[in-house]
Design an enzyme around this catalytic site. Structure first.
Site, mmCIF file in Angstrom:
data_model
loop_
_atom_site.group_PDB
_atom_site.id
_atom_site.type_symbol
_atom_site.label_atom_id
_atom_site.label_comp_id
_atom_site.label_asym_id
_atom_site.label_seq_id
_atom_site.Cartn_x
_atom_site.Cartn_y
_atom_site.Cartn_z
ATOM 1 N N GLU A 40 -8.120 -4.049 -4.708
ATOM 2 C CA GLU A 40 -7.376 -2.782 -4.737
ATOM 3 C C GLU A 40 -8.260 -1.621 -5.182
ATOM 4 O OE1 GLU A 40 -4.685 -2.206 -3.412
ATOM 5 O OE2 GLU A 40 -3.838 -4.186 -3.144
ATOM 6 N N TYR A 121 -0.602 3.996 -7.930
ATOM 7 C CA TYR A 121 -0.735 3.138 -6.756
ATOM 8 C C TYR A 121 -1.145 1.717 -7.151
ATOM 9 C CZ TYR A 121 -2.684 0.435 -3.129
ATOM 10 O OH TYR A 121 -2.934 -0.645 -2.339
ATOM 11 N N ASP A 139 0.483 5.146 -1.014
ATOM 12 C CA ASP A 139 -0.909 5.503 -0.738
ATOM 13 C C ASP A 139 -0.928 6.372 0.517
ATOM 14 O OD1 ASP A 139 -0.312 3.708 1.256
ATOM 15 O OD2 ASP A 139 -2.318 2.862 1.300
#
Length: 331
Positions: A40, A121, A139
DNA sequence: GACTCGTGGGA
DNA sequence: TTCCCAAGAGT
């Protein structure tokens, strides 16, 4: 304000599409927090193709959160070197130490959100993908998909629009399958609902899409902000002697590319005898376009602040991409 | 809220 | 070539 989609039908169509269309990516073969977290962070503002080789190397070098917590910073930066946004790497190590101190990854959104380098996020992504918690991610992909679905005319760089889209994302979320749903909507944005050329004929959400119904899919999302580029001329020197190269290191405390090694510039090494031009290239950093001229040079002795570095050691050092390109290496 | 931080690839 | 941009976060 806008026609509200049939969220139930839309999430069902999205789920079915994702089951057939999802890419086989290494971080989708686990639900462990550590590798998911690494992916991520690497994928922040970074394409899958660019992050993939770094992801593999990073996990080989730092297979556990403990290994990352204990890593020498120079080694960490050299593994990240070339991927950009280097504060991500430093924040990851801070967070790794926080996680070790806590005895493991936090299992709530708020706990994750409190770690260094983890914003809304990434906290939502980890909470949903690793722990099945019902937090919708927002996002660039999700904003694009939702802005089109709702034909939302708001500027997506403004917090007001983002809050509105975040609420829509949370409403759209499949509360029993948040991990799959979050990845599905991002995958749709990455493969079908593309920025310039949305592939509407292949989109499972087409029947629910307000923008498509009006034939205006490519007009969304609306983005207003654009920044002006500034041209910067830069001459760097390749000063080589006895298998060693003259370099300087940026301060490790902070600032842009802290801790990275650079070639001497014409400004920093005024006494150098400049010789032939080795190469020229352009390199953009954020809004600065560097027009780089690389010259061979020689100097009597290394001035204060410079270090002779053996060429063989360069590979294990965090070298700025400009320096790498200047030396003719593949970035 | 506006700015900054990297890089490589595609249109 | 130039522009836009890609699974954002910190200040």
């Amino acid at each position: 304000m806008f026609a509200t989609p049939d969220w139930t039908a839309a999430r069902k169509a999205l789920a079915r599409w994702y089951r057939g269309a999802q890419r086989d990516l290494p971080w989708r073969r686990t639900s462990e927090p550590y590798p998911i977290w690494v992916s991520e962070v690497m994928l922040q503002q970074t394409r899958v193709a660019a992050a993939l080789p770094y992801y593999v190397r990073f996990l080989e070098r730092f297979p556990t959160v403990e290994a990352l917590a204990e890593a020498p910073e120079q080694e960490l930066l050299s593994v990240w070197s070339g991927l950009g946004y280097y504060s991500r790497a430093r924040n990851m190590q801070k967070a790794a130490r926080q996680v070790v101190a806590l005895g493991g990854f936090p299992r709530t959104f708020e706990g994750l959100r409190a770690l260094a380098g983890i914003g809304d996020y990434t906290a939502a992504a980890l909470a949903s993908i690793c722990f099945g918690l019902p937090h919708a991610v927002l996002d660039g992909n999700v904003m694009r998909v939702l802005a089109r679905l709702l034909a939302d005319p708001g500027d997506v760089t403004s917090p007001t629009t983002r809050r509105r889209l975040a609420a829509a994302a949370q409403e759209f979320l499949h509360r029993r399958h948040p991990a799959e749903h979050n990845q599905a909507i991002m995958e749709l944005g990455a493969l079908v609902c593309l920025p310039r050329e949305p592939d509407c004929p292949r989109c499972p959400l087409r029947p629910h899409c307000h923008a498509h119904a009006e034939g205006r899919a490519r007009e969304f999302p609306v983005k207003l902000r654009k920044q002006e580029k500034v041209e910067v001329a830069l001459t760097v020197f390749v000063v080589e002697r006895a298998g060693k190269l003259l370099l300087w290191q940026r301060p490790e405390g902070g600032g842009r590319m802290a801790g990275f090694w650079e070639l001497p510039s014409a400004d920093s090494l005024p006494g150098a005898g400049a010789h032939e031009v080795l190469r020229r290239f352009r390199h953009t950093i954020t809004h600065q376009v560097h027009d780089v001229c690389v010259r061979r040079a020689s100097i009597a002795r290394a001035p204060r602040g410079f270090t002779w570095v053996a060429l063989a050691r360069l590979r294990e050092m965090p070298l700025s991409t400009i320096a790498r390109k200047a030396l003719g290496e593949r970035p």
